[in-house]
Write a protein that holds these residues in place. Structure first.
Motif, PDB file in Angstrom:
ATOM      1  N   HIS A 108      -9.193   8.643  -2.661  1.00  0.00           N
ATOM      2  CA  HIS A 108     -10.130   8.450  -1.554  1.00  0.00           C
ATOM      3  C   HIS A 108      -9.458   7.530  -0.546  1.00  0.00           C
ATOM      4  O   HIS A 108      -8.302   7.159  -0.704  1.00  0.00           O
ATOM      5  N   ASP A 109     -10.151   7.163   0.515  1.00  0.00           N
ATOM      6  CA  ASP A 109      -9.529   6.381   1.592  1.00  0.00           C
ATOM      7  C   ASP A 109      -8.713   5.209   1.060  1.00  0.00           C
ATOM      8  O   ASP A 109      -7.527   5.054   1.398  1.00  0.00           O
ATOM      9  N   THR A 110      -9.340   4.378   0.245  1.00  0.00           N
ATOM     10  CA  THR A 110      -8.624   3.174  -0.204  1.00  0.00           C
ATOM     11  C   THR A 110      -8.685   2.991  -1.713  1.00  0.00           C
ATOM     12  O   THR A 110      -8.389   1.910  -2.216  1.00  0.00           O
ATOM     13  N   TRP A 111      -9.071   4.050  -2.455  1.00  0.00           N
ATOM     14  CA  TRP A 111      -9.167   3.884  -3.904  1.00  0.00           C
ATOM     15  C   TRP A 111      -8.888   5.200  -4.631  1.00  0.00           C
ATOM     16  O   TRP A 111      -8.904   6.266  -4.024  1.00  0.00           O
ATOM     17  N   LEU A 112      -8.648   5.071  -5.928  1.00  0.00           N
ATOM     18  CA  LEU A 112      -8.514   6.207  -6.841  1.00  0.00           C
ATOM     19  C   LEU A 112      -9.741   6.213  -7.727  1.00  0.00           C
ATOM     20  O   LEU A 112     -10.257   5.145  -8.083  1.00  0.00           O
ATOM     21  N   GLU A 113     -10.221   7.376  -8.086  1.00  0.00           N
ATOM     22  CA  GLU A 113     -11.464   7.461  -8.853  1.00  0.00           C
ATOM     23  C   GLU A 113     -11.410   8.576  -9.885  1.00  0.00           C
ATOM     24  O   GLU A 113     -10.827   9.643  -9.643  1.00  0.00           O
ATOM     25  N   ARG A 114     -11.970   8.277 -11.041  1.00  0.00           N
ATOM     26  CA  ARG A 114     -12.202   9.308 -12.066  1.00  0.00           C
ATOM     27  C   ARG A 114     -13.530   9.029 -12.739  1.00  0.00           C
ATOM     28  O   ARG A 114     -13.829   7.868 -13.040  1.00  0.00           O
TER      29      ARG A 114
ATOM     30  N   ARG B  32      -4.797  -5.946  -1.014  1.00  0.00           N
ATOM     31  CA  ARG B  32      -4.041  -5.164  -0.031  1.00  0.00           C
ATOM     32  C   ARG B  32      -4.931  -4.194   0.730  1.00  0.00           C
ATOM     33  O   ARG B  32      -4.456  -3.511   1.641  1.00  0.00           O
ATOM     34  N   GLY B  33      -6.180  -4.082   0.327  1.00  0.00           N
ATOM     35  CA  GLY B  33      -7.099  -3.208   1.057  1.00  0.00           C
ATOM     36  C   GLY B  33      -6.750  -1.742   0.942  1.00  0.00           C
ATOM     37  O   GLY B  33      -7.026  -0.933   1.830  1.00  0.00           O
ATOM     38  N   GLY B  34      -6.129  -1.402  -0.178  1.00  0.00           N
ATOM     39  CA  GLY B  34      -5.781   0.004  -0.373  1.00  0.00           C
ATOM     40  C   GLY B  34      -5.167   0.241  -1.731  1.00  0.00           C
ATOM     41  O   GLY B  34      -5.257  -0.595  -2.637  1.00  0.00           O
ATOM     42  N   VAL B  35      -4.520   1.391  -1.853  1.00  0.00           N
ATOM     43  CA  VAL B  35      -3.951   1.814  -3.143  1.00  0.00           C
ATOM     44  C   VAL B  35      -2.491   1.363  -3.246  1.00  0.00           C
ATOM     45  O   VAL B  35      -1.704   1.608  -2.319  1.00  0.00           O
TER      46      VAL B  35
ATOM     47  N   ARG C  93       0.844  -1.200   0.000  1.00  0.00           N
ATOM     48  CA  ARG C  93       0.000   0.000   0.000  1.00  0.00           C
ATOM     49  C   ARG C  93       0.875   1.244   0.000  1.00  0.00           C
ATOM     50  O   ARG C  93       1.881   1.302   0.701  1.00  0.00           O
ATOM     51  N   LEU C  94       0.475   2.217  -0.771  1.00  0.00           N
ATOM     52  CA  LEU C  94       1.186   3.493  -0.808  1.00  0.00           C
ATOM     53  C   LEU C  94       0.706   4.381   0.340  1.00  0.00           C
ATOM     54  O   LEU C  94      -0.439   4.297   0.779  1.00  0.00           O
TER      55      LEU C  94
END
Ligand SMILES: C[C@H](O)[C@H](O)[C@H]1CNC2=NC(N)=NC(=O)C2=N1
Length: 96
Positions: free
Chosen positions: A22-28, A74-77, A5-6
């Motif tokens: 966002h908390d655990t994701w990237l969005e567009r 990994r539950g995240g980015v 996770r970064l």
């Protein structure tokens, strides 16, 4: 690419243009002239996802497509999500 996770600072430093973190994701969210154009874009993203074995969540609406990248294992980015976001930008151009 590492699948760790970064950190928020790493994400901020690497976030591709026009994406939000966002908390655990990237969005567009992408807009299109027609519903079919959005569907065709979703297919191209899906084909890439299969090729790299890293799959975004896609929400297809009327002339709009929301793309969310997170690394479920990994539950995240991770860097895989940043790479996926960059691919989408390359597919469409950052202007979207
Ligand atoms: C076994 C397979 O490599 C894994 O399940 C892959 C598939 N695609 C994936 N996609 C995403 N977004 N996150 C994952 O953790 C992930 N894991």
């Amino acid at each position: 690419m590492s699948r760790r996770r970064l950190t928020p600072d790493e994400i901020a430093a690497q976030l591709p243009e026009a994406w939000t973190a966002h908390d655990t994701w990237l969005e567009r969210t992408l807009t299109f002239p027609t519903y079919r154009a959005g569907l065709e874009c979703a297919v191209r993203i899906a084909e890439h996802a299969e090729a790299v074995d890293h799959h975004p969540d896609l929400l297809l609406g009327y002339r709009v497509l929301t793309v969310r990248y997170t690394t479920h294992d990994r539950g995240g980015v991770t860097s895989h999500d940043v790479a996926g976001a960059a691919f989408v930008n390359g597919l469409l151009g950052a202007a979207g």
